[in-house]
Design a protein around this motif. Structure first.
Motif, PDB file in Angstrom:
ATOM      1  N   GLY A   1      -2.280  48.671  54.528  1.00 37.13           N
ATOM      2  CA  GLY A   1      -1.392  48.151  53.441  1.00 37.13           C
ATOM      3  C   GLY A   1      -1.156  49.681  52.238  1.00 37.13           C
ATOM      4  N   GLU A   2      -0.164  49.048  51.573  1.00 37.43           N
ATOM      5  CA  GLU A   2      -0.076  49.674  50.300  1.00 37.43           C
ATOM      6  C   GLU A   2      -0.886  50.314  49.868  1.00 37.43           C
TER       7      GLU A   2
ATOM      8  N   LEU B   1      -4.980  50.617  45.984  1.00 39.76           N
ATOM      9  CA  LEU B   1      -5.977  50.310  44.860  1.00 39.76           C
ATOM     10  C   LEU B   1      -5.098  48.780  44.395  1.00 39.76           C
ATOM     11  N   VAL B   2      -5.377  48.070  43.689  1.00 40.62           N
ATOM     12  CA  VAL B   2      -4.480  47.104  42.886  1.00 40.62           C
ATOM     13  C   VAL B   2      -4.350  46.455  42.058  1.00 40.62           C
TER      14      VAL B   2
ATOM     15  N   ALA C   1       3.599  50.938  45.467  1.00 39.01           N
ATOM     16  CA  ALA C   1       4.806  49.518  45.493  1.00 39.01           C
ATOM     17  C   ALA C   1       4.838  48.580  44.261  1.00 39.01           C
ATOM     18  N   CYS C   2       5.345  48.277  43.619  1.00 31.84           N
ATOM     19  CA  CYS C   2       5.868  46.982  42.990  1.00 31.84           C
ATOM     20  C   CYS C   2       6.173  45.911  43.085  1.00 31.84           C
ATOM     21  N   HIS C   3       5.469  44.530  42.755  1.00 34.29           N
ATOM     22  CA  HIS C   3       6.055  43.349  43.140  1.00 34.29           C
ATOM     23  C   HIS C   3       5.565  42.389  42.428  1.00 34.29           C
ATOM     24  N   HIS C   4       7.109  41.347  41.831  1.00 33.36           N
ATOM     25  CA  HIS C   4       6.693  40.031  41.097  1.00 33.36           C
ATOM     26  C   HIS C   4       5.689  39.270  41.867  1.00 33.36           C
ATOM     27  N   LEU C   5       5.445  38.465  41.571  1.00 34.40           N
ATOM     28  CA  LEU C   5       4.553  36.953  41.923  1.00 34.40           C
ATOM     29  C   LEU C   5       5.770  36.471  41.271  1.00 34.40           C
ATOM     30  N   GLU C   6       6.499  35.185  42.248  1.00 37.30           N
ATOM     31  CA  GLU C   6       7.188  34.764  41.869  1.00 37.30           C
ATOM     32  C   GLU C   6       6.436  33.260  41.522  1.00 37.30           C
TER      33      GLU C   6
END
Length: 242
Positions: A46-47, A141-142, A167-172
């Motif tokens: 993973g990231e 690390l999340v 990494a940066c992700h939007h949780l829709e």
């Protein structure tokens, strides 16, 4: 010492993750890519650093709990830090966490404006970056929050910069059809049958917050088992007094 206090001071020793918050019970909607990234973390691909953000009820904590459970079941070291409870914790909670396989920090925006906590998190973040060679390969690390790093009120500029790394992700959020799918998935996992018309009735008559809907589903499950009746709109009206 009360159990809750023990839990927050020593989260690795006393923390038990919810049985119903797993990857299998998470309805992805438009978040399939993010779900895949988190699952990859379980197998070490993973990231290394992932920041995810989304509105309340979007499933941030669910995903963190699911990830922690998977890594914990493998016998790896895990830390889950719910910063919305930071007033029940001490600043040294971050000590030695840079050595762990997985660190999940939830609701980081809860410490916005608290200089001591912002500095403690910043220092931990730097130790995490500096300790890469000493950790298990594939460690992650999340971090989860309600919005992007620059939008959550963090005053320590250097911490904002650190949170923007990786990494940066939007949780829709789920739309109504996806919420119906999420309810049916949860019902299936509980051994229930949730007819589509009953699911739509719940969405039309109750709060659309997923937490509220899932709690209502649990209530209906218990009532259905006790009364030995199937879920129908008349039965739901009776149980919920609608």
């Amino acid at each position: 010492m009360p159990q809750d206090e023990l839990r927050f001071q020593y989260p690795l020793l006393a923390l038990k993750f919810p049985d119903d918050e797993t990857f299998a019970s998470f309805y992805p909607g438009k978040n399939a890519e993010l779900l895949t990234l988190l699952k990859n973390s379980v197998v070490g691909i993973g990231e290394p650093i992932l920041y995810m953000w989304g509105e309340s009820g979007s499933g941030r904590s669910h995903l963190l709990h699911a990830l922690c459970s998977e890594i914990d079941e493998r016998g790896e070291s895990v830390a889950y830090i719910p910063l919305h409870h930071h007033r029940s914790m001490t600043l040294d909670i971050f000590e030695n966490m840079e050595n762990m396989t997985l660190v999940c920090i939830d609701n980081v925006d809860a410490i916005a404006g608290d200089k001591k906590w912002e500095k403690a998190l910043f220092d931990f973040y730097n130790r995490w970056l500096d300790n890469k060679e000493n950790r298990t390969p594939g460690a992650s690390l999340v971090i989860a929050a309600s919005d992007l790093p620059k939008q959550i009120g963090i005053e320590l500029v250097d911490l904002v910069s650190r949170l923007e790394w990786g990494a940066c992700h939007h949780l829709e959020p789920l739309n109504d059809e996806e919420k119906l799918g999420a309810l049916q998935l949860r019902a299936q996992l509980k051994g229930m049958r949730l007819p589509i018309d009953v699911g739509r009735f719940l969405l039309n008559r109750l709060s659309r917050e997923m937490c509220m809907l899932l709690n209502t589903l649990d209530q209906l499950d218990n009532a259905s088992l006790e009364a030995k009746r199937k879920l129908t709109i008349p039965f739901v009206k009776e149980v919920l007094r609608l």
